[in-house]
Design a protein around this motif. Sequence first.
Motif, PDB file in Angstrom:
ATOM      1  N   ALA A   2     -15.297   7.431   6.249  1.00 28.51           N
ATOM      2  CA  ALA A   2     -15.426   8.715   6.729  1.00 28.51           C
ATOM      3  C   ALA A   2     -14.166   9.689   6.252  1.00 28.51           C
ATOM      4  O   ALA A   2     -14.311  10.686   5.965  1.00 28.51           O
ATOM      5  CB  ALA A   2     -15.309   8.819   8.285  1.00 28.51           C
ATOM      6  N   SER A   3     -13.103   8.947   5.902  1.00 30.39           N
ATOM      7  CA  SER A   3     -11.826   9.673   5.306  1.00 30.39           C
ATOM      8  C   SER A   3     -11.958   9.928   4.066  1.00 30.39           C
ATOM      9  O   SER A   3     -11.429  10.898   3.190  1.00 30.39           O
ATOM     10  CB  SER A   3     -10.762   8.833   5.706  1.00 30.39           C
ATOM     11  N   ARG A  15     -16.239  20.835   6.494  1.00 35.95           N
ATOM     12  CA  ARG A  15     -16.811  20.542   8.002  1.00 35.95           C
ATOM     13  C   ARG A  15     -16.455  19.095   8.467  1.00 35.95           C
ATOM     14  O   ARG A  15     -15.836  18.994   9.313  1.00 35.95           O
ATOM     15  CB  ARG A  15     -18.263  20.944   7.915  1.00 35.95           C
ATOM     16  N   TYR A  16     -17.015  18.202   7.408  1.00 40.03           N
ATOM     17  CA  TYR A  16     -16.594  16.819   7.826  1.00 40.03           C
ATOM     18  C   TYR A  16     -15.125  16.477   7.962  1.00 40.03           C
ATOM     19  O   TYR A  16     -14.671  15.785   8.615  1.00 40.03           O
ATOM     20  CB  TYR A  16     -17.341  15.986   6.962  1.00 40.03           C
ATOM     21  N   GLY A  17     -14.523  17.093   6.741  1.00 39.73           N
ATOM     22  CA  GLY A  17     -13.104  16.724   6.906  1.00 39.73           C
ATOM     23  C   GLY A  17     -12.321  17.235   7.972  1.00 39.73           C
ATOM     24  O   GLY A  17     -11.323  16.772   8.222  1.00 39.73           O
ATOM     25  N   SER A  18     -12.854  18.188   8.464  1.00 34.76           N
ATOM     26  CA  SER A  18     -12.029  18.910   9.665  1.00 34.76           C
ATOM     27  C   SER A  18     -11.682  17.927  10.831  1.00 34.76           C
ATOM     28  O   SER A  18     -11.095  18.115  11.647  1.00 34.76           O
ATOM     29  CB  SER A  18     -12.424  20.248   9.810  1.00 34.76           C
ATOM     30  N   ALA A  19     -12.757  16.938  10.758  1.00 39.29           N
ATOM     31  CA  ALA A  19     -12.573  15.920  12.079  1.00 39.29           C
ATOM     32  C   ALA A  19     -11.720  14.970  11.602  1.00 39.29           C
ATOM     33  O   ALA A  19     -11.234  14.266  12.491  1.00 39.29           O
ATOM     34  CB  ALA A  19     -14.132  15.458  12.100  1.00 39.29           C
ATOM     35  N   ILE A  20     -11.191  14.953  10.385  1.00 38.48           N
ATOM     36  CA  ILE A  20      -9.928  13.818   9.997  1.00 38.48           C
ATOM     37  C   ILE A  20      -8.808  14.498   9.604  1.00 38.48           C
ATOM     38  O   ILE A  20      -7.693  13.974   9.828  1.00 38.48           O
ATOM     39  CB  ILE A  20     -10.591  12.963   8.956  1.00 38.48           C
ATOM     40  N   TYR A  21      -8.830  15.448   8.832  1.00 35.51           N
ATOM     41  CA  TYR A  21      -7.789  16.108   8.148  1.00 35.51           C
ATOM     42  C   TYR A  21      -7.466  17.672   8.783  1.00 35.51           C
ATOM     43  O   TYR A  21      -8.284  18.090   9.270  1.00 35.51           O
ATOM     44  CB  TYR A  21      -8.076  16.395   6.646  1.00 35.51           C
ATOM     45  N   SER A  22      -6.183  18.070   8.840  1.00 29.26           N
ATOM     46  CA  SER A  22      -5.902  19.433   9.080  1.00 29.26           C
ATOM     47  C   SER A  22      -6.135  20.207   8.323  1.00 29.26           C
ATOM     48  O   SER A  22      -6.653  19.986   6.961  1.00 29.26           O
ATOM     49  CB  SER A  22      -4.394  19.483   9.696  1.00 29.26           C
ATOM     50  N   ILE A  24      -5.825  18.550  -0.253  1.00 32.12           N
ATOM     51  CA  ILE A  24      -6.647  17.587  -1.180  1.00 32.12           C
ATOM     52  C   ILE A  24      -7.731  18.511  -2.073  1.00 32.12           C
ATOM     53  O   ILE A  24      -7.716  17.990  -3.377  1.00 32.12           O
ATOM     54  CB  ILE A  24      -7.617  16.834  -0.052  1.00 32.12           C
ATOM     55  N   GLN A  25      -8.163  19.485  -1.762  1.00 32.51           N
ATOM     56  CA  GLN A  25      -8.774  20.404  -2.621  1.00 32.51           C
ATOM     57  C   GLN A  25      -8.248  20.678  -3.850  1.00 32.51           C
ATOM     58  O   GLN A  25      -8.378  20.717  -4.922  1.00 32.51           O
ATOM     59  CB  GLN A  25      -9.325  21.636  -1.980  1.00 32.51           C
TER      60      GLN A  25
END
Length: 118
Positions: free
Chosen positions: A8-9, A61-68, A75-76
């Motif tokens: 997931a990360s 969307r998925y990344g916001s569950a793991i990263y601020s 990262i982008q």
Amino acid sequence: MPSFAIPASVMPIALLLCSNVFMTFAWYGHLKFKEVPLWTVVLVSWGIAFVEYCFAVPANRYGSAIYSPAQLKTIQEIVTLLVFSVFSWAYLGESIKWNHLVGFAFICAAAYFIFKKW
């Protein structure tokens, strides 16, 4: 048959990588085709950018569950620089100079401060 699952990360990073490949072509791919009318280039770039959004929006969307949000943006930006460096060298024939590497090192140092738990 072995099962392959992306952690997931890593999923948001993989999606951002795909996103940036498309966006780099949308923004800079036309530079090899300067004889093509600008309106055509804009329409083609919009089409490519749509595909880019199909990767970027889920990445965030998925990344916001793991990263601020700050971490996602960092990262982008790093992925963008990596993709653009390869694109610039392989597709546009540009050389990567020492000052580019120094600038990239400073951005990586900034990422350290964004991700460090204080």
